[in-house]
Design a protein around this motif. Structure first.
Motif, mmCIF file in Angstrom:
data_model
loop_
_atom_site.group_PDB
_atom_site.id
_atom_site.type_symbol
_atom_site.label_atom_id
_atom_site.label_comp_id
_atom_site.label_asym_id
_atom_site.label_seq_id
_atom_site.Cartn_x
_atom_site.Cartn_y
_atom_site.Cartn_z
ATOM 1 N N ARG A 131 0.844 -1.191 0.000
ATOM 2 C CA ARG A 131 0.000 0.000 0.000
ATOM 3 C C ARG A 131 0.873 1.232 0.000
ATOM 4 O O ARG A 131 1.959 1.229 0.581
ATOM 5 C CB ARG A 131 -0.885 0.019 1.249
ATOM 6 N N ARG A 132 0.416 2.305 -0.618
ATOM 7 C CA ARG A 132 1.131 3.566 -0.510
ATOM 8 C C ARG A 132 0.969 4.099 0.900
ATOM 9 O O ARG A 132 -0.137 4.056 1.455
ATOM 10 C CB ARG A 132 0.569 4.588 -1.494
ATOM 11 N N VAL A 138 5.658 7.580 -3.561
ATOM 12 C CA VAL A 138 5.820 6.200 -3.986
ATOM 13 C C VAL A 138 6.385 5.336 -2.855
ATOM 14 O O VAL A 138 6.909 4.262 -3.092
ATOM 15 C CB VAL A 138 6.715 6.092 -5.242
ATOM 16 N N ASP A 139 6.292 5.829 -1.629
ATOM 17 C CA ASP A 139 6.698 5.009 -0.490
ATOM 18 C C ASP A 139 5.679 3.903 -0.306
ATOM 19 O O ASP A 139 4.472 4.117 -0.400
ATOM 20 C CB ASP A 139 6.765 5.850 0.779
ATOM 21 N N ILE A 140 6.191 2.730 -0.001
ATOM 22 C CA ILE A 140 5.313 1.582 0.067
ATOM 23 C C ILE A 140 5.301 1.013 1.477
ATOM 24 O O ILE A 140 6.351 0.881 2.112
ATOM 25 C CB ILE A 140 5.784 0.500 -0.922
ATOM 26 N N PRO A 202 -3.235 0.256 -7.628
ATOM 27 C CA PRO A 202 -3.111 1.672 -7.244
ATOM 28 C C PRO A 202 -1.662 2.074 -7.014
ATOM 29 O O PRO A 202 -1.242 3.182 -7.368
ATOM 30 C CB PRO A 202 -3.911 1.749 -5.944
ATOM 31 N N VAL A 203 -0.853 1.160 -6.450
ATOM 32 C CA VAL A 203 0.565 1.482 -6.267
ATOM 33 C C VAL A 203 1.238 1.663 -7.617
ATOM 34 O O VAL A 203 2.001 2.611 -7.835
ATOM 35 C CB VAL A 203 1.258 0.359 -5.462
ATOM 36 N N LEU A 204 0.920 0.752 -8.541
ATOM 37 C CA LEU A 204 1.526 0.855 -9.873
ATOM 38 C C LEU A 204 1.127 2.148 -10.560
ATOM 39 O O LEU A 204 1.922 2.765 -11.263
ATOM 40 C CB LEU A 204 1.089 -0.334 -10.731
ATOM 41 N N GLU A 205 -0.106 2.565 -10.317
ATOM 42 C CA GLU A 205 -0.565 3.812 -10.917
ATOM 43 C C GLU A 205 0.232 4.995 -10.366
ATOM 44 O O GLU A 205 0.644 5.885 -11.110
ATOM 45 C CB GLU A 205 -2.055 3.999 -10.633
ATOM 46 N N ALA A 206 0.468 4.957 -9.043
ATOM 47 C CA ALA A 206 1.275 6.018 -8.432
ATOM 48 C C ALA A 206 2.676 6.025 -9.015
ATOM 49 O O ALA A 206 3.238 7.079 -9.339
ATOM 50 C CB ALA A 206 1.327 5.820 -6.909
ATOM 51 N N VAL A 207 3.259 4.826 -9.179
ATOM 52 C CA VAL A 207 4.598 4.750 -9.758
ATOM 53 C C VAL A 207 4.577 5.266 -11.188
ATOM 54 O O VAL A 207 5.472 6.000 -11.616
ATOM 55 C CB VAL A 207 5.124 3.301 -9.697
ATOM 56 N N SER A 208 3.543 4.886 -11.914
ATOM 57 C CA SER A 208 3.424 5.339 -13.309
ATOM 58 C C SER A 208 3.421 6.861 -13.380
ATOM 59 O O SER A 208 4.127 7.454 -14.196
ATOM 60 C CB SER A 208 2.136 4.767 -13.908
ATOM 61 N N VAL A 236 10.211 0.250 -7.320
ATOM 62 C CA VAL A 236 9.960 -0.691 -8.401
ATOM 63 C C VAL A 236 10.579 -2.047 -8.072
ATOM 64 O O VAL A 236 9.996 -3.102 -8.319
ATOM 65 C CB VAL A 236 10.492 -0.114 -9.736
ATOM 66 N N LEU A 237 11.781 -2.002 -7.474
ATOM 67 C CA LEU A 237 12.442 -3.246 -7.077
ATOM 68 C C LEU A 237 11.618 -3.996 -6.039
ATOM 69 O O LEU A 237 11.469 -5.223 -6.088
ATOM 70 C CB LEU A 237 13.830 -2.921 -6.511
ATOM 71 N N THR A 238 11.071 -3.241 -5.077
ATOM 72 C CA THR A 238 10.235 -3.863 -4.044
ATOM 73 C C THR A 238 8.997 -4.487 -4.665
ATOM 74 O O THR A 238 8.625 -5.627 -4.349
ATOM 75 C CB THR A 238 9.804 -2.796 -3.016
ATOM 76 N N LEU A 239 8.382 -3.735 -5.565
ATOM 77 C CA LEU A 239 7.196 -4.258 -6.252
ATOM 78 C C LEU A 239 7.542 -5.547 -6.980
ATOM 79 O O LEU A 239 6.811 -6.539 -6.916
ATOM 80 C CB LEU A 239 6.690 -3.235 -7.264
#
Lengths: 369, 369, 369, 369, 369
Positions: A131-132, A138-140, A202-208, A236-239
């Protein structure tokens, strides 16, 4: 009959827990299958909550102890959710549902990679819930969720309260939405898995968004850009470390023939697998784009250096010869004929203008100016 | 009956042995299956120690010769541990347990890659035991452990005394912890394998800390950063070379159908495989992060060069034209009208201020100042 | 009976032949299976030597022609070794042992990649024998060895005399060491293969030493470092091109079911396969290290440029303003009040010291000085 | 009986056609299996030539139309070669030999990747014929060759006349060399395939020479080196795109069980596969070497910049302080005691020599001079 | 009977919709298989159009509602094309043709990766239609097309009107071109798939042209080159993300045994697979070329910096010593013997010429000038 009390919003994970260990807490030499003793001072508030449902009814009970909660539960498929499990509780769960000791050990020895494991009469899944932490960043926040499921029960163990990712599943059960109330424990497990995988988007969207913003920034970078680039690369590495094995695990679950997973559920698992693949492809695309942006960043730096050097070169090479001429006529020799010419000064100035003109012409031809 | 003497802490490996060969000591043209003669001067202190256990009892014997130690051992599963084996001892072991000559040769011809090999009636494993030499550092002490196991015996050969990684296994046997005393030699072999694999995690944790520290450093690097980066990369490479084939080997052992490995042990081997996979993923993540940090390091260097160049350019391009003007009015021509003006000096200074102002305005617009 | 004459040390390969073609000498459009005519002027000294052995006896014969040598050979497994074969000789060998024309063609059409091919009643292997040309260097002498083996014969074709890699195998046969005299032609072929693979390790050790030396050098590089880096990269590439397909080929030979390879020999082939894998892993590790060192090399260069630029910037920005002040008071205006002040000179010098001090303070804060 | 007329050397491909499209001429939305109409103005001179042979005899006929040429052909295996086919001719070929419309479409919609496709009773191969356009250069002329073969016929379609790569095959048929006259259409197809694959090696040899030359150049590069590097990289990329799928295609053809390919031919196809693998490995080695050379090129550029900067820095930092001293004593203050000293001039010069000496000592210690 | 009305050219996609989301619109926690409600304000103009055909006749109907359109359709294979579907319409389609809810959900939850999925009695394909937005540019308009097909029906759902890619298929049906009217729904589905895949080639051709143009530009780059490079890299990445899974999906469809896909259609699918592979190889080649061009770009920047620095160095090091000499004789010491020499001035000038000559000689030898 259906007793569905309104649940309070759970407290958010504290910031202290968002700074995660990245290496699993495996202590070499421990007898396999033994549960680690709780770290002193880490008294996570336990919460046990059981939802039992049949096609007709839902009962929802909550208790301080496992036995209490199970006793109060109604008939049908039971979903036991535990927030902040500790060794004694897991031990009792293991005894009650015949869970394998190695699986129980994995629940407590934190960050494990996502996986699906089949034991004699139950499955064990480890999932990573991402989750953001703050919107726009982009902190997870990365939490481990352990899921066990057998013929007619599902157990989920979360590290901290705050698993609102599962709330829609609860609502679906309560309101008998979709086919959940008609299907078995395997479908419930699928729903939970699906909730986790869909939570990556949603996390990917934030990264995008961040990658897109950085892309514009790298063409005119300031020093913080570098840090932001690195930070995003980390995310991105964490994802990737969460999604890659998840995809693999879902694939295994979908393909494996097992009496615990119905054929109809398999179709749904294929859909989850698909989502995981899609998430992974996005991650790979982000990785490649970020690597390319590092190149661009370096190139833009070089370009700037070039520009600075050109200005220096133009100014220096223009004035150095002129100053030299001036300093020649600043010499104090007794016999310097030019000094006594009537138009000596004009001659010197003209010489300078001539040289400067030639230089400028040369620079222009070189495209420096 | 159970005779379990307290064992003294073994002496640590000397620093001289921590500088390892990285290439196996294979002498071309030797007849395969012959054991190399000991290198002169390398008289490692041999130690043979046998633990035999049944569900009811444990006997622990230690002897100068193999025959002595075996004779004294009790009934049940026997675990023969040898520290610092030499050719004659291995020869006797080979004859007694019918070990394959090629396996024996691998024990002595130093750094071998981890592997599992199946011979007619025994398995042979080579493992790499990795330990940090000094706490807080990422230097690794890398030792080869050879494990043979058959129906009811396990042989472990360590290069040097100091194998405290196996001490918890010994304790588990002595105290009948877990299922070790009920299971066979395959389970013991699994426990040893598990001990080695779990031993990678403290090293990985150290590397993780170092990588994190370096990450902060690269944003403001000093020359030693480069060396530290390289050093850590090496450690990661060493880890990778140890863990990659270990993962493969454990996978083979887990999947292969063999009467020597019980089905229940296979479940545990899957767990070890999982740990190896997790270790490998960490290593790969570290590799990628370190490669990225090299990029950042170069970029920060470029940034600094840019900054230095900007200062030089600003100062030089500011003063060079001014000095030129001054040197013009330092010329000694007889006829220079400005020199005789009443406000000539003031005019020259004003000219300079004007030019400097224009320059500064230009630099500011360029964002250099 | 065993007639084993002492063999003279063979002459070393001439330097002219150590400069190898890197592309196979395939002439497009030639009818497949035809042997190339010898290149004019390339009269390699042929040598044919046959060793025949049974469990009891060894005969060793040498002859100018194939028929001569075969006629003189005793019973049992026959090993025909040919140094510097040409088309007519291969043609006769092919007819005598029913070798496939395509295999014969490969023997002569130079650098072929290592491979194992199975024909109806014989195997054909191509191997690359790698040796250091000069001790302490990483230059490699690369020679192709072709091995044919059938039920009870082995043929080896070397490009040049000098194959001392096979001498230990000869000695093992003569002295009946190991199981060679008891086993068949497949075991002899294995021994030769093993000799070639084990021959890679001294080369790898040399490369390992060189890589380690270069690693230290790159942190303080001189121009020759770059060339040495490139040179070592080449050697590693050559090693890789030899070892990669060798590993594959040995793997195929080991797995394939064939009446020509006994089950016991397969165990030994697994060992060779293992050595090849180990060699390949070292090569890959060297590759990665050398690539990393290139990065470090570039970074150190950048660091030096930075240092040089800082010195230039400090000196230039320090003195340029001072010189400017001096040149102002070197102007020849009639009305310059400062020039007539009593402490004008002192004032000018003080001004300079002040400015210089400010500059130095600024540089120190920037960490440049 | 064998009527083998002397064939004139065919005209070389015009330069205009050597500039190839790199993207296949696929028009979206066309009905699959329809042949594209000829591009206006592109009237390639058609040539149809049929060779028919049995073990005893060869007939060679050439005709303006397909029917004419086929009618005149003798018995046995027929090889129909077409230079510069157009849609109507292919249509007639397709009807006569029952070729699949999709295959016919591929023949005309140029640059296709190499492939082998099996239809009900014929095979279809697309190959890329690569030739150097000018000797000593690495420019490649890339032509598509389509090969169909059935039970007793082979059809080859070349884009342009000039296919001298097939001439040796023609000669082999005419002179009954090798086993071609005894074998079937599959062996003829193999011979053609082999001719194309072997045709890659002269190109690879040219690239090998160029890579070696560039390697020396990069250590002392001039601007054209960069272009040459890029150019060679392109050629290697083109080679790779031709060879990679060819290898795959030959592998498929060799492994597939089909009544159209005899078992003996399979052995020969394995040889072709081997050559393709070898070609591919060379290409990959070249790729890696060229990538490494780009690194070296950048490093050498950096080295030069370093050298230039050192000279500038030494000269500038040496003279700037000296000039400063000179300009101090060039100031016109009334009260400057040094100016009136008897040895003032000598003192100033000595001061300068002292400072210059100190600077030089510092530079030497830094290794800059 | 065949009623084929002339269709108006559809309006082009608006620019607002060409700015696509890159992440699928998956809302975590939604019950799987539920269709998302339409976004407010997004009222895409729906269009439903049914073509029904047998070998003899074609009917083409268009209606505002599904039922209307289906009722009017004739016998035979039915192709229902929907532009701009919304949830209620899909729901009705799903009920009518028994489409799986998960497939329906994928239709609406935007950018999905291309895939083929098999449900009990229908197939579901997601394809990406790529088109250049403006000729001469490499901007891509990316639209998702969903295709369902069963025994005798095909449903296509496009996001926006403007699918002229399918127009040739419509024309082929109307004019009974090729075998479309004789074959079943699977062949129609193939035709649509083929139309989409072939539609990639004009885009690839545009990219190819752009890459070629950029290649020339990088050797003499201007700042916009960098942006153009990045932009093209993005396009290539987008292409890759569309083509890679398409290839996979077509491969699956071709290999899978299913009663819904006839054997003859499989041959055609192999052709489509081939085209997809070819497209992918082009994309990979472009990627590699663009990465190489980034290297060249950096190298050319470095080269320019070198050139600029050389000019600066030559000018500065030439004049700095001369200016120093001039400033020495500009000092005002009382006792400077040279100043009173008769040829002092000439001597000073000669000294300068001498030094300048020496410098120039040195530079020429260095190759700087």
């Amino acid at each position: 009959m259906a007793d569905t009390p309104r649940r309070e919003p759970r407290p958010r994970a504290t910031t202290s827990s968002s700074r995660r260990r990245s290496v699993a807490h495996i202590r070499p030499g421990t007898t396999p299958g033994t549960l680690p003793a709780p770290e002193p001072g880490a008294t996570t508030p336990k919460r046990i909550c059981v939802i039992a449902y049949t096609r007709e009814a839902v009962t929802e009970t909550e208790g301080k102890t496992l036995e209490e909660a199970l006793a109060a539960a109604g008939p049908g498929v039971r979903w036991i959710n535990v927030d902040g499990a500790d060794a004694p509780l897991l031990q009792r769960l293991g005894t009650h549902f015949k869970l394998h000791p190695l699986a129980l050990e994995d629940v407590l020895t934190g960050p494990q990679r996502p996986k699906v494991e089949r034991y004699t009469d139950h499955y064990f899944m480890i999932l990573r819930m991402l989750r953001r932490t703050t919107p726009g960043q982009v902190d997870i926040d990365d939490e481990q969720v352990s899921v066990f499921f057998g013929r007619d029960w599902v157990i989920t163990v979360q590290e901290r309260p705050g698993g609102d990712v599962f709330d829609p599943v609860r609502d679906a059960i309560r309101q008998a939405r979709g086919r959940v109330r008609e299907a078995g424990a395997d479908y419930l497990a699928y729903l939970l898995l699906d909730a986790v995988v869909d939570g990556y988007f949603p996390v990917l969207e934030a990264v995008s968004d961040r990658v897109e913003a950085l892309e514009a920034e790298t063409l005119a970078p300031a020093p913080p850009t570098l840090q932001a680039l690195q930070h995003t690369r980390h995310t991105v590495l964490t994802l990737r470390r969460a999604i890659w094995p998840t995809r693999e695990a879902v694939g295994v679950l979908q393909r494996e023939e097992s009496p615990l997973v119905a054929a109809e559920t398999r179709v749904f698992l294929r859909d989850s697998h698909d989502h995981a693949v899609q998430a992974l492809e996005l991650v790979e695309a982000f990785r490649e784009m970020l690597a390319g942006m590092m190149d661009v960043y370096l190139s833009v730096q070089n370009q700037r250096l070039n520009e600075v050097m050109k200005v220096l070169t133009v100014i220096a090479t223009l004035f150095i010869p002129l100053t030299f001429i001036a300093s020649i006529y600043g010499m104090n020799f007794e016999h310097m004929p030019e000094l006594h010419w009537r138009f000596g000064y004009a001659y010197a100035l003209s010489l300078m203008v001539l040289i400067a003109g030639g230089m400028l012409f040369y620079f222009r031809r070189k495209g420096w100016w």
